[in-house]
Write a protein that holds these residues in place. Structure first.
Motif, short mmCIF file in Angstrom:
data_model
loop_
_atom_site.label_atom_id
_atom_site.label_comp_id
_atom_site.label_asym_id
_atom_site.label_seq_id
_atom_site.Cartn_x
_atom_site.Cartn_y
_atom_site.Cartn_z
N ALA A 1 -0.35 4.01 1.17
CA ALA A 1 -0.91 4.84 2.24
C ALA A 1 0.18 5.26 3.23
O ALA A 1 1.00 4.43 3.65
N CYS B 1 6.87 4.99 13.08
CA CYS B 1 6.83 5.73 11.81
C CYS B 1 7.63 7.03 11.89
O CYS B 1 7.99 7.59 10.85
N GLU C 1 5.49 -4.15 6.87
CA GLU C 1 4.83 -4.41 5.60
C GLU C 1 5.81 -4.97 4.58
O GLU C 1 6.99 -4.63 4.60
N LYS D 1 5.59 7.44 1.38
CA LYS D 1 4.87 6.53 2.27
C LYS D 1 5.24 6.77 3.74
O LYS D 1 4.40 6.68 4.63
N ILE E 1 5.53 -0.24 12.03
CA ILE E 1 5.17 -0.66 10.68
C ILE E 1 5.89 -1.96 10.35
O ILE E 1 7.06 -2.15 10.69
N CYS F 1 2.45 5.93 6.33
CA CYS F 1 2.62 5.16 7.56
C CYS F 1 1.86 5.79 8.72
O CYS F 1 1.14 5.11 9.46
N SER F 2 1.98 7.10 8.89
CA SER F 2 1.38 7.78 10.04
C SER F 2 -0.15 7.71 9.99
O SER F 2 -0.80 7.65 11.04
N GLU F 3 -0.72 7.72 8.79
CA GLU F 3 -2.18 7.65 8.67
C GLU F 3 -2.70 6.26 9.03
O GLU F 3 -3.81 6.12 9.55
N VAL F 4 -1.92 5.24 8.76
CA VAL F 4 -2.34 3.87 9.01
C VAL F 4 -2.05 3.44 10.45
O VAL F 4 -2.88 2.81 11.11
N TYR F 5 -0.87 3.81 10.95
CA TYR F 5 -0.43 3.30 12.25
C TYR F 5 -0.31 4.38 13.32
O TYR F 5 0.02 4.07 14.46
N SER G 1 0.82 -1.20 0.00
CA SER G 1 0.00 0.00 0.00
C SER G 1 0.86 1.26 0.00
O SER G 1 1.91 1.32 0.65
#
Length: 366
Positions: free
Chosen positions: A37, A71, A51, A154, A49, A39-43, A35
């Motif tokens: 997306a 992140c 991935e 990312k 992280i 890092c900060s928005e997801v985690y 992805s």
């Protein structure tokens, strides 16, 4: 027409390692996309992280792994050696302690590891396949710059730290000089400087040590080959086999290489070995016409716009300290530092890894 050679510029003896592991399954791993997306928005801004997956770059599917405990941490982009010997397979165990302070990014280069698995068929390397499948330093450098661009977005970083080893040190230097704005500083290990100079130096040092050790049989083989340049690509493999054996007696504490579960499949094993073979042939060439022939950093890449750190094993018989020191003395950079590691050769050991981590930590404070 099938062609098979032994890739001896590798950082480790991959096949031997895998034979010591748990039984592998036959199926290929399920393709996955990484992805984009942030890092900060997801985690979260300081979330961990972990991935791994493919991104589409320059017409191929290219494998990345990204792992770190926050992140917010600085990011290290590793450029692996070989060519054809990705470190992603070992990254989880090797860099676990580093993940407290850094986000670790591994990238399987074009025609290596998981990238080979997704784009090319495993099996015998034929002359037809070699002719139909381009592989060049420039292609790999452009892939690397696209990876750097993806990773900065990312992980929402202005700049990345870049570290290259052996063949990867050549790729990294080209990336830095092409796009210095992507990178904060460079850490090179076992720097490959000039293919012809390094190879001749390796031949002379290995032959001398064999004569000193009264290993007449091996010395006779080298003498019968004569000094490089060679048209026979097998000669490189013979030299590297001898240098690795000598280095083993001169180096301390080899690292313990553990393959992550994701890579423990027969399909990946076949892809890894095919990629290693393919990349090696492209590197040396079937008639001294491979991509290695044009490596002359001491003539073409002397000016850097970012700080440079070169870490060199004193017992390295492939990319020797003598050649690296000469290059270091000639290069220009805002800051440069040469770090010598005793009882260390070309292949990875614990002292080299510890020194690399120390350099990364200290360079961040400057």
């Amino acid at each position: 027409m099938s062609i098979k050679y032994s890739s001896c510029i590798a950082l480790m003896l991959h096949l031997v390692i895998l034979q010591l592991l748990v039984p592998k399954t036959a199926a290929a791993s399920e393709p996955r996309s990484l992805s984009a997306a942030p890092c900060s928005e997801v985690y979260g801004s300081a979330g961990a992280i972990d991935e791994a997956g493919y991104i589409d770059i320059n017409g191929i599917r290219l494998w990345l792994s990204i792992k770190g405990q926050s992140c917010a941490n600085p990011v290290v982009l590793f450029v692996h050696g070989g060519p054809g010997n990705p470190m992603s397979i070992f990254s989880a165990a090797l860099y676990q302690e580093w993940e407290k302070d850094f986000t670790i990014v591994q990238w399987d280069q074009r025609a290596a590891g998981k990238t080979y698995e997704a784009n090319l068929e495993s099996g015998e390397i034929t002359s037809e396949m070699l002719d139909a499948t381009p592989l060049s330093l420039n292609l790999i450098v452009q892939d690397g710059l696209a990876v750097a661009d993806f990773v900065t977005k990312k992980l929402t970083k202005n700049k990345l730290i870049i570290s290259g080893t052996s063949w990867g040190s050549v790729v990294a230097v080209h990336m830095i000089t092409d796009k210095p704005e992507f990178f904060q500083f460079y850490v090179g290990l076992s720097q490959l400087v000039n293919y012809h100079a390094n190879l001749l130096d390796s031949y002379q040092k290995v032959l001398l040590k064999l004569q000193q050790n009264t290993d007449e049989q091996s010395a006779d083989i080298l003498e019968s080959m004569g000094p490089p340049p060679w048209n026979n690509p097998r000669n490189f493999g013979k030299l590297r086999k001898m240098s690795r054996k000598l280095e083993a007696g001169l180096s301390d504490e080899p690292v313990e290489l553990q393959v992550a579960k994701l890579y423990q499949t027969e399909h990946y094993d076949a892809a890894y070995n095919s990629g290693e073979e393919f990349s090696f042939i492209k590197f040396v060439g079937l008639n001294a016409d491979g991509m290695a022939q044009a490596i002359e950093l001491d003539k073409t890449h002397l000016d850097f716009k970012i700080p440079v750190y070169l870490i060199q094993g004193e017992e390295d018989l492939l990319t020797s300290a003598d050649i690296t020191k000469q290059y270091f003395a000639k290069l220009n950079a805002p800051y440069k530092n040469y770090i010598s590691v005793t009882r260390s050769g070309h292949d990875p050991n614990k002292k080299m890894f510890a020194q690399q981590l120390q350099v990364l930590q200290e360079a961040l404070k400057k």
